[in-house]
Design an enzyme around this catalytic site. Sequence first.
Site, PDB file in Angstrom:
ATOM      1  N   ASP A 124       6.695 -39.222  44.499  1.00 62.12           N
ATOM      2  CA  ASP A 124       7.295 -37.991  43.992  1.00 62.12           C
ATOM      3  C   ASP A 124       6.358 -36.792  44.142  1.00 62.12           C
ATOM      4  OD1 ASP A 124       9.704 -39.146  43.345  1.00 62.12           O
ATOM      5  OD2 ASP A 124       9.159 -39.564  41.272  1.00 62.12           O
ATOM      6  N   LYS A 145      17.351 -48.000  37.455  1.00 68.06           N
ATOM      7  CA  LYS A 145      17.649 -46.652  36.991  1.00 68.06           C
ATOM      8  C   LYS A 145      18.981 -46.587  36.252  1.00 68.06           C
ATOM      9  CE  LYS A 145      15.200 -43.359  39.950  1.00 68.06           C
ATOM     10  NZ  LYS A 145      15.370 -42.231  40.881  1.00 68.06           N
ATOM     11  N   CYS A 150      13.814 -49.648  41.602  1.00 71.36           N
ATOM     12  CA  CYS A 150      14.622 -48.476  41.279  1.00 71.36           C
ATOM     13  C   CYS A 150      16.080 -48.824  41.016  1.00 71.36           C
ATOM     14  CB  CYS A 150      14.507 -47.440  42.397  1.00 71.36           C
ATOM     15  SG  CYS A 150      12.919 -46.581  42.376  1.00 71.36           S
ATOM     16  N   ASP A 160       6.921 -42.681  37.017  1.00 73.01           N
ATOM     17  CA  ASP A 160       7.899 -43.664  37.473  1.00 73.01           C
ATOM     18  C   ASP A 160       7.392 -45.056  37.112  1.00 73.01           C
ATOM     19  OD1 ASP A 160      10.233 -44.606  38.797  1.00 73.01           O
ATOM     20  OD2 ASP A 160      10.046 -42.944  40.219  1.00 73.01           O
ATOM     21  N   GLY A 171      -4.397 -44.538  30.864  1.00 73.80           N
ATOM     22  CA  GLY A 171      -3.046 -45.072  30.778  1.00 73.80           C
ATOM     23  C   GLY A 171      -2.727 -45.571  29.390  1.00 73.80           C
ATOM     24  N   HIS A 172      -1.694 -46.381  29.303  1.00 72.84           N
ATOM     25  CA  HIS A 172      -1.244 -46.914  28.016  1.00 72.84           C
ATOM     26  C   HIS A 172      -0.620 -48.279  28.252  1.00 72.84           C
ATOM     27  CE1 HIS A 172      -0.111 -46.732  23.821  1.00 72.84           C
ATOM     28  NE2 HIS A 172       1.143 -47.034  24.125  1.00 72.84           N
ATOM     29  N   ASP A 199      15.177 -32.697  40.348  1.00 72.51           N
ATOM     30  CA  ASP A 199      14.166 -32.803  41.402  1.00 72.51           C
ATOM     31  C   ASP A 199      13.223 -33.968  41.119  1.00 72.51           C
ATOM     32  OD1 ASP A 199      12.764 -32.050  43.747  1.00 72.51           O
ATOM     33  OD2 ASP A 199      13.212 -29.947  43.343  1.00 72.51           O
ATOM     34  N   THR A 236      17.659 -29.196  38.669  1.00 68.30           N
ATOM     35  CA  THR A 236      18.297 -29.722  39.890  1.00 68.30           C
ATOM     36  C   THR A 236      17.953 -31.190  40.129  1.00 68.30           C
ATOM     37  OG1 THR A 236      16.471 -28.959  41.298  1.00 68.30           O
ATOM     38  CG2 THR A 236      18.328 -27.434  40.977  1.00 68.30           C
TER      39      THR A 236
END
Length: 354
Positions: free
Chosen positions: A96, A25, A22, A73, A144-145, A55, A53
């Site tokens: 999440d 990001k 992370c 993610d 998926g990909h 979230d 917000t």
Amino acid sequence: MNAPDLLPTEPRLTSLSHGGGCGCKIAPGVLSEILKSGSGLPVPAELLVGIETADDAAVYQLNEEQALIATTDFFMPIVDNPFDFGRIAATNAISDVYAMGGRPIMALALVGMPISVLSTDTIGQILAGGQAVCKAAGIPIAGGHTIDSVEPIYGLVALGLVHPKRVKRNADAQVGDRLILGKALGVGVLSAVLKKELLDAAGYHRMIASTTQLNTPGPELAAIDGVHALTDVTGFGLAGHALELARGANCTVQIDWSRVPLLDGVRDFAAQGLITGASGRNWQAYGKDVQLPAGFASADQALLTDPQTSGGLLVSCAAHCVQEVRAVFQRHGFEAVAEIGEITHTGGGQLVVR
């Protein structure tokens, strides 16, 4: 099943990425500018939670009993062991769903790999790590990909279900609430130490244990009436995600730094300057809204903004629920859970550290 060692003929996974976990990001300030382009678009009444917000996931009401949670993610390697990288990325993505108070139901894999650099065995072990975590969460990877990518990238689209009345946003904290943190901080620091090849086996074990622990308390926490807001602490650090709580509810969040749990050894590493670049970018983006006490050490500031990969849940709950919330975490094996602060008053949208 034992995680395999990195193949000796291949480069370290972390050497192939410009940032890991992370910590990849986009900085909060840059991200907010990017997202402005999407403002003003029509929003259906069924969309209970969108981008307004910042979230953890989108939530779309299907009927009176069910709402769909949708999130994604993915990131570059934070560790060199391919199986562990897959586990961490999958755990982080599923988090999440839990952070919205939901139960995951399935996932789709997102895979970008430099196929001329990494063997099919290594790539397969990354996917196997993700599959192992999804099995532990009780969900299938239903598709998926894949693409050929310059940097290795892995993650999930995670889908879940929640009762519409049990959706827990990051914007509903109330004055008088207490803040409970489920995991200790310091994953970003340990990843920086690992990249410099200075992390010993015990430190690596602590890092993997934290980043692969699924945030399974989420649905039980959502069922507690006194739990008002819920989020998870990831790339923007504890300070960044606490500020999201504060801004969403237009309140002030106060954190007692002495009560914040830290992974063993990370403060000493931070004091030696072994921190991520994302920590500084986080502070630059939102430091103006954080009030620190006099003499607050630079190492502590770095940990306050340390990007957490697959970090813990942050709960805002009524004071009378604190013990119940802690008990839920403890039943799920979260030994580091701690009460770290409170919501002090309306207005401000700021974080005060004492």
